[in-house]
Design a protein around this motif. Structure first.
Motif, PDB file in Angstrom:
ATOM      1  N   THR A 178       0.775  -1.298   0.141  1.00 55.19           N
ATOM      2  CA  THR A 178       0.070   0.100   0.035  1.00 55.19           C
ATOM      3  C   THR A 178       0.849   1.173  -0.014  1.00 55.19           C
ATOM      4  O   THR A 178       1.908   1.455   0.743  1.00 55.19           O
ATOM      5  N   GLY A 179       0.597   2.299  -0.901  1.00 56.65           N
ATOM      6  CA  GLY A 179       1.152   3.611  -0.956  1.00 56.65           C
ATOM      7  C   GLY A 179       2.453   3.635  -1.845  1.00 56.65           C
ATOM      8  O   GLY A 179       2.962   4.456  -2.119  1.00 56.65           O
ATOM      9  N   ASP A 180       2.755   2.332  -2.516  1.00 51.42           N
ATOM     10  CA  ASP A 180       4.023   2.291  -3.304  1.00 51.42           C
ATOM     11  C   ASP A 180       3.450   2.594  -4.506  1.00 51.42           C
ATOM     12  O   ASP A 180       2.348   2.310  -5.368  1.00 51.42           O
ATOM     13  N   ASN A 198       8.729   3.372  -6.704  1.00 48.55           N
ATOM     14  CA  ASN A 198       8.831   4.605  -6.044  1.00 48.55           C
ATOM     15  C   ASN A 198       9.856   5.488  -6.498  1.00 48.55           C
ATOM     16  O   ASN A 198      10.764   6.089  -5.744  1.00 48.55           O
ATOM     17  N   GLY A 199       9.895   5.624  -7.924  1.00 45.35           N
ATOM     18  CA  GLY A 199      10.915   6.518  -8.737  1.00 45.35           C
ATOM     19  C   GLY A 199      12.094   5.941  -8.733  1.00 45.35           C
ATOM     20  O   GLY A 199      13.113   6.525  -9.478  1.00 45.35           O
ATOM     21  N   LYS A 200      12.492   4.740  -8.237  1.00 40.98           N
ATOM     22  CA  LYS A 200      13.911   4.052  -8.282  1.00 40.98           C
ATOM     23  C   LYS A 200      14.014   2.969  -9.506  1.00 40.98           C
ATOM     24  O   LYS A 200      12.888   2.187  -9.702  1.00 40.98           O
ATOM     25  N   PRO A 235       2.597  13.666 -13.864  1.00 42.13           N
ATOM     26  CA  PRO A 235       4.077  13.447 -13.864  1.00 42.13           C
ATOM     27  C   PRO A 235       4.194  12.085 -13.017  1.00 42.13           C
ATOM     28  O   PRO A 235       3.475  11.729 -12.144  1.00 42.13           O
ATOM     29  N   PHE A 236       5.317  11.563 -13.821  1.00 46.21           N
ATOM     30  CA  PHE A 236       5.508  10.159 -13.188  1.00 46.21           C
ATOM     31  C   PHE A 236       6.533  10.335 -12.018  1.00 46.21           C
ATOM     32  O   PHE A 236       7.140  11.195 -11.859  1.00 46.21           O
ATOM     33  N   ALA A 242      15.271  11.555 -17.792  1.00 50.29           N
ATOM     34  CA  ALA A 242      16.604  11.378 -17.389  1.00 50.29           C
ATOM     35  C   ALA A 242      17.205  10.032 -17.774  1.00 50.29           C
ATOM     36  O   ALA A 242      18.337   9.738 -18.365  1.00 50.29           O
ATOM     37  N   CYS A 243      16.202   8.985 -17.699  1.00 47.79           N
ATOM     38  CA  CYS A 243      16.694   7.632 -18.084  1.00 47.79           C
ATOM     39  C   CYS A 243      16.839   7.667 -19.791  1.00 47.79           C
ATOM     40  O   CYS A 243      17.930   6.866 -20.174  1.00 47.79           O
TER      41      CYS A 243
END
Length: 496
Positions: A178-180, A198-200, A235-236, A242-243
């Motif tokens: 939950t929340g991820d 989570n952006g990683k 936005p993601f 950047a990737c």
């Protein structure tokens, strides 16, 4: 991508490196022509645009992308779909393996771009947290978890495993709850699927992915699980730009590491200038760069031929078509006799020049006396269209803004000059070739179009780009070889 670092070294295919080498050669050729030659700036710009366009890795922005989850492509027996078609909630018990509530996006991943990516956020992990995210084909069974067959790929939140053609899975990343926010992307040019948490960036999950039609897919499998999907409207969490920039920088680094022999570039520059009759520019270039003269010596016979072709091009570019025809018949009598279509193109251009200079009555008389003779039963449809378009200028009060305005541009003069130049080169090659004399005995045989070595490089570059695209199953950003617009053209003064 290897491990979890986006920018680490990745082995590029030899085809791409060879293609990159040819691209660099074309760019350097244009630089040399500008630096050493006497071509006017707009002629350089024409060459530069032609070569620089080869370096554009363009994405197909016209291809539609997913915008929501599909109300028609889901296991509705176990799912509640929100009114905006972006949020789903599992209401089954999830006791059996085929009680999965999977749902696909309304459209497949657009394949005309380098990377496609989407994210989901877990609103509730429910009883067991068996959510998953991935890609599936259109025929995928939505009562099963993505990744269970060879046409689907997924990352599961229960144990952090990745799945493809397996129900056991392979350890990949952390479990999510939950929340991820979990993301899934496919890089078509690298043929890789990756996931984020989570952006990683979690690293490449699957390689050598064939570029089939794949749909973004999410799945739930225990009571109370709920998630929402983001197809890029907001936005993601992951920095996708950047990737992509890191991957492109890696590609550029591989290109920059390709060594280009200067002598080969000098020869390409000289051959291009010689091929199209830029006599003074060639002389100036070889004077400024002695190595160019060494790798591309010009014999007395070649120099005389170059001078003749340069004079003919200059006459056409200045609009003196009558003189160009007379000199061609005098210097190369077999060229126009053996190519009626070329003679017609010159006569049409002569009509256009009369019209351009306001000699309308003379133009009409010329069309009756000269152009009419070309309209025989053996006249091709292309020749007929050329005559119709030329004479069609008479129908417009302001022809410069009409659909036929391109006939009045310098680019049309240049195309006629190119045709005459190519015909002369073919004739010269044929006269010194026994095989060409055999081909003349067969009227149905059409000689190949004569092009300069530089254009041959561009043709090979086009083939390599197409083959690279084909190897990626017609997916990913496309290497554009030829411009889709008409670049500036040279002034007649360059041939005086």
């Amino acid at each position: 991508v290897q491990g979890t670092k986006v920018g680490r070294k990745h082995k590029f295919p030899p085809t791409l490196l060879l293609l990159s080498l040819l691209l660099f050669v074309c760019l350097f050729v244009c630089f040399c022509v500008c630096l050493f030659g006497k071509l006017l700036w707009f002629e350089f710009l024409r060459l530069l645009l032609k070569a620089m366009h080869c370096g554009v890795w363009a994405e197909d922005s016209s291809e539609p992308a997913p915008s929501h989850l599909s109300p028609l492509r889901n296991n509705e027996q176990f799912l509640n779909l929100s009114t905006n078609n972006l949020t789903v909630r599992y209401h089954g018990k999830g006791t059996r393996a085929n009680d999965v509530g999977a749902i696909q996006a309304n459209l497949p991943c657009p394949r005309g771009r380098m990377v496609y990516y989407f994210e989901m956020t877990v609103l509730s992990c429910g009883d067991c947290g068996r959510m998953s995210i991935g890609l599936t084909d259109k025929k995928f069974d939505l009562s099963r978890q993505p990744g269970c067959d060879s046409s689907s790929y997924s990352y599961s939140g229960e144990e952090g495993k990745k799945f493809h053609a397996s129900v056991r899975g392979v350890p990949y990343g952390p479990a999510f709850t939950t929340g991820d926010t979990v993301g899934c992307g496919i890089c078509f040019t690298r043929q890789e699927i990756f996931f984020t948490l989570n952006g990683k960036f979690l690293g490449s999950a699957f390689r050598a992915v064939e570029g089939g039609v794949l749909y973004p897919t999410v799945a739930t499998h225990s009571f109370g699980e709920s998630l929402t999907v983001n197809f890029g409207v907001t936005p993601f969490k992951f920095d996708l730009d950047a990737c992509i920039s890191a991957w492109r920088a890696e590609r550029d680094e591989a290109i920059a590491g390709v060594a280009v022999p200067p002598c080969g570039i000098y020869a390409l520059v000289c051959s291009y200038l010689s091929h199209y009759g830029y006599r003074d520019t060639l002389a100036q270039f070889q004077a400024e760069c002695p190595q160019a003269a060494d790798v591309f010596p010009v014999s007395d016979h070649a120099a005389r031929l170059l001078q003749s072709r340069s004079q003919l091009r200059g006459l056409i570019m200045s609009g003196n078509i009558e003189a160009s025809i007379a000199q061609t018949q005098e210097m190369f009598p077999g060229v126009l006799e053996g190519d009626p279509s070329l003679l017609l193109a010159l006569h049409c251009q002569q009509f256009i020049e009369l019209f351009r200079n306001g000699l309308v009555a003379e133009a009409i008389q010329f069309s009756q006396d000269v152009l009419g003779r070309h309209l025989t039963p053996t006249c091709t449809s292309a020749d007929l269209a050329l005559v119709q378009n030329a004479v069609g200028l008479l129908a417009y009060v302001n022809p410069s803004t009409s659909p036929l305005s391109s006939l009045l541009e310098l680019s049309h003069r240049e195309s006629v000059a190119d045709r005459l130049n190519a015909a002369i080169l073919r004739e010269c090659a044929s006269s010194s070739s026994a095989s060409a004399s055999a081909s003349r005995r067969h009227p149905d045989h059409t000689p190949a179009q004569v092009v300069s070595p530089l254009e041959s490089v561009l043709q090979h570059l086009k083939v390599l780009g197409d083959e690279l695209r084909k190897a990626h199953h017609d997916c990913g950003d496309r290497l554009l070889i030829f411009p889709s617009h008409t670049p500036p053209h040279p002034s007649p003064r360059d041939f005086s």
